[in-house]
Design an enzyme around this catalytic site. Structure first.
Site, PDB file in Angstrom:
ATOM      1  CE1 TYR A  58      -3.269  -3.063   1.023  1.00 23.54           C
ATOM      2  CE2 TYR A  58      -4.293  -1.285  -0.222  1.00 23.54           C
ATOM      3  CZ  TYR A  58      -4.314  -2.599   0.235  1.00 23.54           C
ATOM      4  OH  TYR A  58      -5.356  -3.425  -0.094  1.00 23.54           O
ATOM      5  NE  ARG A  61      -0.699   0.071  -6.205  1.00 26.94           N
ATOM      6  CZ  ARG A  61       0.525  -0.494  -6.279  1.00 26.94           C
ATOM      7  NH1 ARG A  61       0.908  -1.380  -5.389  1.00 26.94           N
ATOM      8  NH2 ARG A  61       1.337  -0.194  -7.262  1.00 26.94           N
ATOM      9  CG  ASN A  92     -11.964   4.433  -8.037  1.00 27.56           C
ATOM     10  OD1 ASN A  92     -12.066   3.225  -8.304  1.00 27.56           O
ATOM     11  ND2 ASN A  92     -12.242   5.378  -8.914  1.00 27.56           N
ATOM     12  CG  ASP A  94      -8.366   7.419  -6.869  1.00 26.69           C
ATOM     13  OD1 ASP A  94      -8.481   6.598  -7.808  1.00 26.69           O
ATOM     14  OD2 ASP A  94      -9.156   8.375  -6.707  1.00 26.69           O
ATOM     15  CG  HIS A 109     -14.385  -0.900  -2.170  1.00 26.17           C
ATOM     16  ND1 HIS A 109     -14.342  -1.222  -3.506  1.00 26.17           N
ATOM     17  CD2 HIS A 109     -15.527  -1.469  -1.691  1.00 26.17           C
ATOM     18  CE1 HIS A 109     -15.392  -1.968  -3.806  1.00 26.17           C
ATOM     19  NE2 HIS A 109     -16.131  -2.129  -2.724  1.00 26.17           N
ATOM     20  N   GLY A 175     -16.613   3.630 -15.327  1.00 31.40           N
ATOM     21  CA  GLY A 175     -15.326   2.973 -15.091  1.00 31.40           C
ATOM     22  C   GLY A 175     -15.352   1.861 -14.072  1.00 31.40           C
ATOM     23  CB  THR A 176     -17.225   0.117 -11.903  1.00 28.05           C
ATOM     24  OG1 THR A 176     -17.373  -1.147 -11.220  1.00 28.05           O
ATOM     25  CG2 THR A 176     -18.606   0.710 -12.137  1.00 28.05           C
ATOM     26  CB  SER A 177     -15.778  -4.685 -14.615  1.00 21.43           C
ATOM     27  OG  SER A 177     -15.331  -4.992 -13.309  1.00 21.43           O
TER      28      SER A 177
HETATM   29  P1  OAD Z   1     -12.283  -3.072 -12.824  1.00 24.89           P
HETATM   30  O1  OAD Z   1     -10.855  -3.111 -13.266  1.00 24.89           O
HETATM   31  O2  OAD Z   1     -12.993  -4.355 -12.512  1.00 24.89           O
HETATM   32  O3  OAD Z   1     -13.163  -2.324 -13.936  1.00 24.89           O
HETATM   33  C1  OAD Z   1     -12.662  -1.152 -14.498  1.00 24.89           C
HETATM   34  C2  OAD Z   1     -13.599  -0.715 -15.586  1.00 24.89           C
HETATM   35  O4  OAD Z   1     -13.121   0.516 -16.104  1.00 24.89           O
HETATM   36  C3  OAD Z   1     -13.656  -1.712 -16.748  1.00 24.89           C
HETATM   37  O5  OAD Z   1     -15.012  -1.936 -17.091  1.00 24.89           O
HETATM   38  C4  OAD Z   1     -12.911  -0.993 -17.864  1.00 24.89           C
HETATM   39  O6  OAD Z   1     -13.454  -1.285 -19.140  1.00 24.89           O
HETATM   40  C5  OAD Z   1     -13.172   0.464 -17.520  1.00 24.89           C
HETATM   41  N1  OAD Z   1     -12.182   1.411 -18.023  1.00 24.89           N
HETATM   42  C6  OAD Z   1     -10.897   1.194 -18.362  1.00 24.89           C
HETATM   43  N2  OAD Z   1     -10.317   2.356 -18.787  1.00 24.89           N
HETATM   44  C7  OAD Z   1     -11.277   3.324 -18.675  1.00 24.89           C
HETATM   45  C8  OAD Z   1     -11.315   4.724 -18.928  1.00 24.89           C
HETATM   46  N3  OAD Z   1     -10.235   5.377 -19.375  1.00 24.89           N
HETATM   47  N4  OAD Z   1     -12.473   5.390 -18.694  1.00 24.89           N
HETATM   48  C9  OAD Z   1     -13.572   4.734 -18.231  1.00 24.89           C
HETATM   49  N5  OAD Z   1     -13.601   3.411 -17.959  1.00 24.89           N
HETATM   50  C10 OAD Z   1     -12.462   2.719 -18.180  1.00 24.89           C
HETATM   51  O7  OAD Z   1     -12.347  -2.084 -11.571  1.00 24.89           O
HETATM   52  P2  OAD Z   1     -13.564  -1.889 -10.574  1.00 24.89           P
HETATM   53  O8  OAD Z   1     -14.870  -2.268 -11.222  1.00 24.89           O
HETATM   54  O9  OAD Z   1     -13.455  -0.528 -10.015  1.00 24.89           O
HETATM   55  O10 OAD Z   1     -12.227  -3.784  -4.586  1.00 24.89           O
HETATM   56  O11 OAD Z   1     -13.223  -2.953  -9.417  1.00 24.89           O
HETATM   57  C11 OAD Z   1     -14.104  -2.973  -8.314  1.00 24.89           C
HETATM   58  C12 OAD Z   1     -13.369  -3.443  -7.103  1.00 24.89           C
HETATM   59  O12 OAD Z   1     -12.639  -4.650  -7.409  1.00 24.89           O
HETATM   60  C13 OAD Z   1     -12.296  -2.506  -6.615  1.00 24.89           C
HETATM   61  O13 OAD Z   1     -12.825  -1.456  -5.842  1.00 24.89           O
HETATM   62  C14 OAD Z   1     -11.463  -3.434  -5.760  1.00 24.89           C
HETATM   63  C15 OAD Z   1     -11.377  -4.612  -6.696  1.00 24.89           C
HETATM   64  O14 OAD Z   1     -11.273  -5.792  -6.007  1.00 24.89           O
HETATM   65  C16 OAD Z   1     -11.584  -3.660  -3.358  1.00 24.89           C
HETATM   66  O15 OAD Z   1     -10.479  -3.185  -3.283  1.00 24.89           O
HETATM   67  C17 OAD Z   1     -12.391  -4.116  -2.206  1.00 24.89           C
END
Ligand code: OAD
Length: 233
Positions: A58, A61, A92, A94, A109, A175-177
């Site tokens: 961390y 990070r 996030n 950050d 988170h 920006g979240t999957s």
């Molecule tokens: P992911 O890496 O799972 O998803 C990121 C998403 O952002 C994907 O759908 C990408 O297509 C998209 N992406 C990539 N570049 C981008 C851009 N420039 N603009 C917009 N979108 C973009 O990350 P999260 O969904 O945030 O949990 O992951 C969720 C959680 O999983 C995190 O908070 C973390 C991890 O385990 C904990 O730390 C508890």
């Protein structure tokens, strides 16, 4: 003079929001965080097995975050505060939404730049600089840990987040999957009358929501397009 209350815009953001700031997303790393198995560096078991590794991970990070700045997407959300009551619910850790100037942010988170007592979770501290090390103790004399949610840990802010989402006039996912729960489950709290936008350069699998409007762009460009679209909502 009668003022129309501003519409409530609720935004759920994930790692993709910070991608254009240079922070890698989780999906891009395929479950590895800078060559570490996430369960080694982001879980209670990992902390128990090798606390120094977790603290080092961390610290790396946090060091990277201090060299990072908010991007056009973060600033676009701040601009939307001129016309909407914007609430950000972020996965996030950050502080880029804060540094961009957003006024209402809920971290699901945790926060990378804060530490927490291992004895009393109520004791949370800002981390000066980027280092949190063995021997950094809370006021009760217990070791401090990163103030982030590890795999397998609860998400205390989820109730508050659900309440915010339930009051949305417009809901935006950036920006979240949508793979990680309970965060991904927040979409089920969106009022049926509220339009849902998804800003992501890739396909996001969201089950059973027909009224989703997809903006298949990066956050920076996507938020600009969103602005144009929702001004006429
Ligand atoms: P992911 O890496 O799972 O998803 C990121 C998403 O952002 C994907 O759908 C990408 O297509 C998209 N992406 C990539 N570049 C981008 C851009 N420039 N603009 C917009 N979108 C973009 O990350 P999260 O969904 O945030 O949990 O992951 C969720 C959680 O999983 C995190 O908070 C973390 C991890 O385990 C904990 O730390 C508890």
């Amino acid at each position: 003079m009668k003022f129309d209350a501003m519409k409530k815009l609720v935004v759920l953001t994930g790692a993709g929001m910070s991608a254009e700031s240079g922070l890698r997303t989780f999906r891009d790393m395929g479950g590895l965080w800078e060559e570490h198995d996430v369960y080694e560096v982001a879980s209670p078991g990992g902390w128990h097995r090798d606390r120094a590794l977790v603290l080092r991970f961390y610290n790396e990070r946090r060091k990277q975050l201090l060299e990072t700045t908010p991007n056009k997407g973060h600033f676009g959300l701040v601009e939307l505060e001129r016309e909407f009551e914007v609430s950000i619910v972020t996965q996030n850790v950050d502080d880029l939404h804060e540094r961009a100037g957003s006024s209402c942010i809920l971290h699901l988170h945790g926060e990378l730049r804060k530490s927490r007592s291992t004895e009393d979770p109520e004791l949370v501290y800002d981390i000066e600089g980027w280092k949190l090390e063995e021997g950094d103790l809370c006021e009760k004399g217990s070791q401090l840990r990163p103030h982030v949610v590890w795999f397998g840990e609860a998400v205390p802010a989820i109730e508050e987040a659900a309440k915010i989402v339930s009051a949305a006039d417009i809901f935006v996912i950036i920006g979240t999957s949508m793979n990680v729960y309970p965060a991904a489950g927040l979409i089920n709290y969106v009022p049926p009358t509220a339009p849902i936008y998804v800003i992501d350069p890739n396909e996001v699998a969201i089950a059973g929501h027909s009224r989703i409007r997809v903006i298949r762009k990066n956050a920076g460009e996507g938020v600009q397009l969103l602005m144009e679209e929702i001004r006429n909502e």
